[in-house]
Design a protein around this motif. Structure first.
Motif, mmCIF file in Angstrom:
data_model
loop_
_atom_site.group_PDB
_atom_site.id
_atom_site.type_symbol
_atom_site.label_atom_id
_atom_site.label_comp_id
_atom_site.label_asym_id
_atom_site.label_seq_id
_atom_site.Cartn_x
_atom_site.Cartn_y
_atom_site.Cartn_z
ATOM 1 N N ILE A 105 2.565 -0.293 11.593
ATOM 2 C CA ILE A 105 3.610 0.489 11.542
ATOM 3 C C ILE A 105 3.087 1.868 12.505
ATOM 4 O O ILE A 105 3.778 2.219 13.282
ATOM 5 N N LEU A 106 1.889 1.988 11.948
ATOM 6 C CA LEU A 106 1.379 3.732 12.486
ATOM 7 C C LEU A 106 1.412 3.355 14.554
ATOM 8 O O LEU A 106 1.641 4.445 15.116
ATOM 9 N N THR A 107 0.757 2.344 14.393
ATOM 10 C CA THR A 107 1.241 2.034 16.291
ATOM 11 C C THR A 107 2.141 1.840 16.707
ATOM 12 O O THR A 107 2.799 2.540 17.900
ATOM 13 N N ARG A 141 -5.450 6.977 18.403
ATOM 14 C CA ARG A 141 -3.842 6.824 19.153
ATOM 15 C C ARG A 141 -2.881 8.154 18.712
ATOM 16 O O ARG A 141 -1.797 8.944 19.368
ATOM 17 N N LEU A 142 -3.341 8.574 16.797
ATOM 18 C CA LEU A 142 -2.272 9.494 17.245
ATOM 19 C C LEU A 142 -2.637 11.250 16.884
ATOM 20 O O LEU A 142 -1.691 11.488 17.892
ATOM 21 N N LEU A 194 12.650 8.011 7.678
ATOM 22 C CA LEU A 194 12.806 7.713 8.584
ATOM 23 C C LEU A 194 14.182 7.735 8.612
ATOM 24 O O LEU A 194 14.298 7.365 10.137
ATOM 25 N N ALA A 223 3.626 9.552 9.217
ATOM 26 C CA ALA A 223 2.063 8.671 10.242
ATOM 27 C C ALA A 223 0.804 8.955 9.778
ATOM 28 O O ALA A 223 0.563 8.651 8.130
ATOM 29 N N THR A 251 9.161 14.928 16.273
ATOM 30 C CA THR A 251 7.693 14.222 16.608
ATOM 31 C C THR A 251 6.853 15.350 15.324
ATOM 32 O O THR A 251 5.888 14.333 15.300
ATOM 33 N N LEU A 266 1.764 7.437 5.536
ATOM 34 C CA LEU A 266 1.314 6.537 5.392
ATOM 35 C C LEU A 266 -0.430 5.837 5.855
ATOM 36 O O LEU A 266 -1.058 4.662 4.912
ATOM 37 N N ILE A 268 4.693 4.155 16.084
ATOM 38 C CA ILE A 268 5.201 5.736 15.215
ATOM 39 C C ILE A 268 4.564 6.369 16.904
ATOM 40 O O ILE A 268 4.904 6.823 17.718
ATOM 41 N N SER A 269 3.630 6.296 16.820
ATOM 42 C CA SER A 269 2.363 6.535 18.043
ATOM 43 C C SER A 269 3.388 6.198 19.117
ATOM 44 O O SER A 269 3.476 6.687 20.320
ATOM 45 N N ALA A 315 -6.117 3.614 15.254
ATOM 46 C CA ALA A 315 -5.052 4.122 15.036
ATOM 47 C C ALA A 315 -4.727 5.786 14.198
ATOM 48 O O ALA A 315 -3.982 6.049 15.586
ATOM 49 N N LEU A 343 11.150 1.062 11.797
ATOM 50 C CA LEU A 343 10.359 1.313 11.347
ATOM 51 C C LEU A 343 10.313 0.900 10.127
ATOM 52 O O LEU A 343 9.874 0.760 8.589
ATOM 53 N N LEU A 359 7.990 12.556 12.269
ATOM 54 C CA LEU A 359 7.293 11.300 12.812
ATOM 55 C C LEU A 359 5.582 11.720 12.669
ATOM 56 O O LEU A 359 5.092 10.520 11.805
ATOM 57 N N MET A 403 6.633 6.012 19.524
ATOM 58 C CA MET A 403 7.724 6.421 19.783
ATOM 59 C C MET A 403 7.455 7.638 20.136
ATOM 60 O O MET A 403 8.242 8.284 20.769
ATOM 61 N N THR A 404 6.934 8.560 19.493
ATOM 62 C CA THR A 404 6.326 9.721 19.618
ATOM 63 C C THR A 404 5.823 9.979 21.425
ATOM 64 O O THR A 404 6.733 10.332 21.133
ATOM 65 N N TYR A 431 0.855 -1.296 -0.172
ATOM 66 C CA TYR A 431 0.085 -0.033 0.143
ATOM 67 C C TYR A 431 0.970 1.427 0.046
ATOM 68 O O TYR A 431 0.266 1.776 0.136
ATOM 69 N N SER A 439 -1.770 10.639 20.934
ATOM 70 C CA SER A 439 -0.227 10.422 20.964
ATOM 71 C C SER A 439 0.916 11.654 20.545
ATOM 72 O O SER A 439 0.182 12.675 20.524
#
Lengths: 117, 117, 117, 117
Positions: free
Chosen positions: B62-64, A113-114, A39, A77, A70, A80, B66-67, A110, B49, A73, B69-70, A28, A117
């Protein structure tokens, strides 16, 4: 990977597992090279932070670096997530049914969470 | 670590300390080893990552990451900010005058960047 | 509320519905009453904050209230976004074409604003 | 400024001092009128959101409003935090001892909540 590229072996189906082997590429990601470069830079920032702490650089400068990292990152995110929505979610929705619902639920979790976070 | 502690040996091997005078090291970091360990782990997450993207792992996973890591980065930032307030800002306030004001301004600007990043 | 439900009577008393045609109400909101209740509570929090500032309550307590209010708002936003993805975006994707792309672009832009705000 | 100090009167020029007893005004707020105006506007935004949901306005537009409201709230929080650091914390630090430590701990906890909310 664009949608017209050779099959990312349908996320559904599902005889996928059999030939996907150990890597199970989801296919994807719009521009893998660009993400890897970003990264790599973020990894470099993490290393730079260690040097700053080790050298006891001025705290405010370290915090500025962390804010930049941050943001970088978050930006990865969001990219993606966009690829994911445009690829996996669109595909799942086209097929419909419980898979579509599950994909959307996953995506919104997701996103939550973003945001938090 | 107080400012009167002996300067930590720089791991970067430079000789900056010699001519930096009394402000060479800011000495506000409460537990440098712990911060370095956390940042090392964050660097490892950045490398992880890259592997995930390279292997085209499932986007949501991947998003999880990144969260996570943030959050780890924010936590380091909050720890450093706390050390900074307790050390540099307290010191500047004790001295008073324009330096104290400037330090507080700097700190609140850094906080704003953290809140908004 | 599904799009086939009768349009809710507007509490604002306007007559917009009449000339808005088929798109008058977007009908994507899963449980309007629940959202209105939550937003009413958020409005109450905003009024409570004014009282706290007017009474010069302790700053930290005001900040705690603001954090709670921000979380409540984010939670409403995530709920609406979920409804939107499950309704409008799914519908647009089913139709396909440029509208689907535009809806997804809009959604990811809105997510970016949420993540960064 | 401690609770036993004479009224701040200063910035707002009012004569609050007389009845400060029962309300324990903390007097750290630099410009109360400006904060009240901003919070009033935020309350209006909360009311506007209810109208938007009630009228089933387009979801993306509602989300944009929520992002704007969240930013406005964060901005108020950062202003109050700044006032607090410059007033209460500076005062506590000047006095020193456990109160100073406690105030700084409180402030960093509040900052953590803001960063994470």
């Amino acid at each position: 990977m664009s949608m017209s590229e050779p099959a990312p072996a349908s996320t559904t189906g599902d005889t996928v597992a059999a030939d996907e082997g150990m890597h199970a590429h989801h296919g994807y990601i719009a521009d893998k090279t660009a993400y890897l470069k970003r990264l790599k830079r973020i990894e470099g920032q993490a290393r730079g932070l260690q040097n700053m702490v080790d050298d006891e650089k001025y705290c405010i400068d370290i915090l500025t670096q962390i804010s930049a990292m941050t943001s970088a990152l978050e930006s990865v995110a969001l990219g993606l997530l966009n690829d994911h929505l445009n690829h996996c979610v669109v595909e799942a929705v086209a097929e419909g049914g419980p898979v579509a619902e599950q994909k959307l639920k996953e995506a919104t979790d997701a996103i939550a969470r973003l945001v938090r976070s």
